[in-house]
Design an enzyme around this catalytic site. Structure first.
Site, PDB file in Angstrom:
ATOM      1  CG  ASN A 149      35.279  44.331  41.582  1.00 31.17           C
ATOM      2  OD1 ASN A 149      35.495  44.914  40.515  1.00 31.17           O
ATOM      3  ND2 ASN A 149      34.332  43.429  41.699  1.00 31.17           N
ATOM      4  CB  CYS A 323      27.758  41.794  42.722  1.00 30.30           C
ATOM      5  SG  CYS A 323      27.807  42.867  44.172  1.00 30.30           S
TER       6      CYS A 323
END
Length: 375
Positions: A149, A323
């Site tokens: 990611n 996150c």
């Protein structure tokens, strides 16, 4: 506005929003109810399951709907651990996984499992040789991202899965395909994959919907208990509007897979050309195998400050995983990059709706930010 943070989340597709609204206003029954409204909702649920299964390259009965990729990953890792709770064997993950995997693995280590973290090579790949050294006969699980990611590397999951099953035939293979869905053609059976996590909001569906592929014949214990929905794997009334939207997003993105990929590839190539021409101090991090994610550093320019400069010009990117909320990237650190690079990292992530104008706006804003730092 120039939104280039699509690895964090995407704008909901209008067609997906329409599918959700239709489910909320027209087919709003509880799919477990036995009357006509319930049956209509149940049919919508199962039709959506078939559509998502097609995007996942699996059978509809192998798809379980969850709230997100994190939940799918937790069900996978905790489920595999529970099946081997008396054995307490080895669990292998990589150092460059998403926090959902890393933190779950650490919790399982605290409960007595032998957890090993594999280091990537300098390009961000996990090599079969590194996995081979870590594999033992008592290995019970391997968990690996398909697409990273932060730097866009694609792991050789077919080779890793084949090696795992050869050296530890009873071990389960979990793939985090959250960033791979509709960007890489998913073939879990070919990869010897037992469990695979995906999320809807990365491809134009709303937040709050994910799915888990569970290989036919494998039965995992649930994390929660209730009325037995999703065949007991994930009880609780199904979020049919979100599921319908997820299915519609999968349908659209898979129908335009090749043209989307070609468009994003053109944008990534253009970005790298402009970086080379306009930002000579910049350095590309990793060797992204898909064009959707480009990670670069501007040494001497703090990521957090640069993000605010860009935001002032309506350019939205990130410094890494959403996150992580600004923490130093564990992925870039695992690549062995110096602090000057990790502290100045910028992640640009594309979606099919992005344009060259978005790239131009990004380059102009970074040049502006770099001048401010040097002043």
């Amino acid at each position: 506005m120039h939104y280039l943070d699509n690895a964090a989340t995407t704008r909901v597709l209008p067609e997906a929003a329409e599918a959700a609204v239709h489910a909320m206003l027209e087919e709003f029954g509880n799919p477990s109810s036995l009357h006509r409204m319930g049956l209509e909702a149940s049919h919508l649920l199962e039709d959506s399951r078939k559509t998502v299964a097609s995007a996942l390259g699996c059978l509809p009965e192998e798809v379980y709907f969850t709230a997100c990729g994190t939940e799918s990953t937790n069900i996978s890792l905790h489920g595999a651990a529970h099946l081997n709770r008396h054995k307490k064997g080895r669990i292998i993950v990589t150092e460059i996984e998403h926090a959902a995997t890393i933190n779950t693995a650490k919790q399982l280590a605290d409960s007595g499992f032998d957890v090993v973290f594999l280091a990537p090579d300098a390009t961000g790949h996990i090599t079969p040789e590194v996995l081979s050294e870590a594999l033992t006969e008592d290995t019970v699980l391997l968990s690996c991202q398909l697409v990273n990611n932060e730097i866009g590397t694609v792991q050789p999951v077919e080779q890793l899965g084949k090696l795992l099953k050869a050296k530890a035939p009873k071990a389960l293979f979990h793939i985090d395909a959250v960033q791979g869905l509709c960007r890489v053609r998913l073939t879990p059976k070919k990869w010897n994959c037992d469990l695979m996590s995906v999320s809807g909001h990365k491809i134009g569906a709303p937040k709050g919907i994910g799915a888990l592929y569970v290989k036919k014949g494998l039965r995992l214990p649930p994390l929660t208990f209730g009325g037995g929905q999703e065949r007991g794997m994930r009880p609780g009334t199904e979020a049919v509007p979100n599921i319908a939207a997820f299915a519609r997003a999968c349908e659209i993105r898979m129908a335009h897979f090749d043209e989307d990929y070609a468009h994003v590839q053109e944008l990534a190539d253009y970005l790298k050309q402009q970086v080379s021409a306009e930002l000579p101090d910049a350095a590309i991090n990793g060797e992204g195998d898909i064009p959707h994610v480009v990670n670069l550093s501007m040494p001497g320019c703090k990521s957090e400050v640069m993000l605010h400069v860009l935001e002032g010009d309506e350019v939205y990117i990130s410094s890494g995983s959403a996150c992580s909320k600004g923490k130093q990237s564990g992925v870039l650190k695992a690549l062995g990059l110096p602090k000057t690079r990790t502290d100045s990292a910028l992640r640009v992530s594309f979606a099919p709706f992005n344009t060259r104008e978005d790239v131009d706006a990004f380059i102009a804003a970074v040049k502006k930010g770099a001048k401010m730092f040097r002043r």
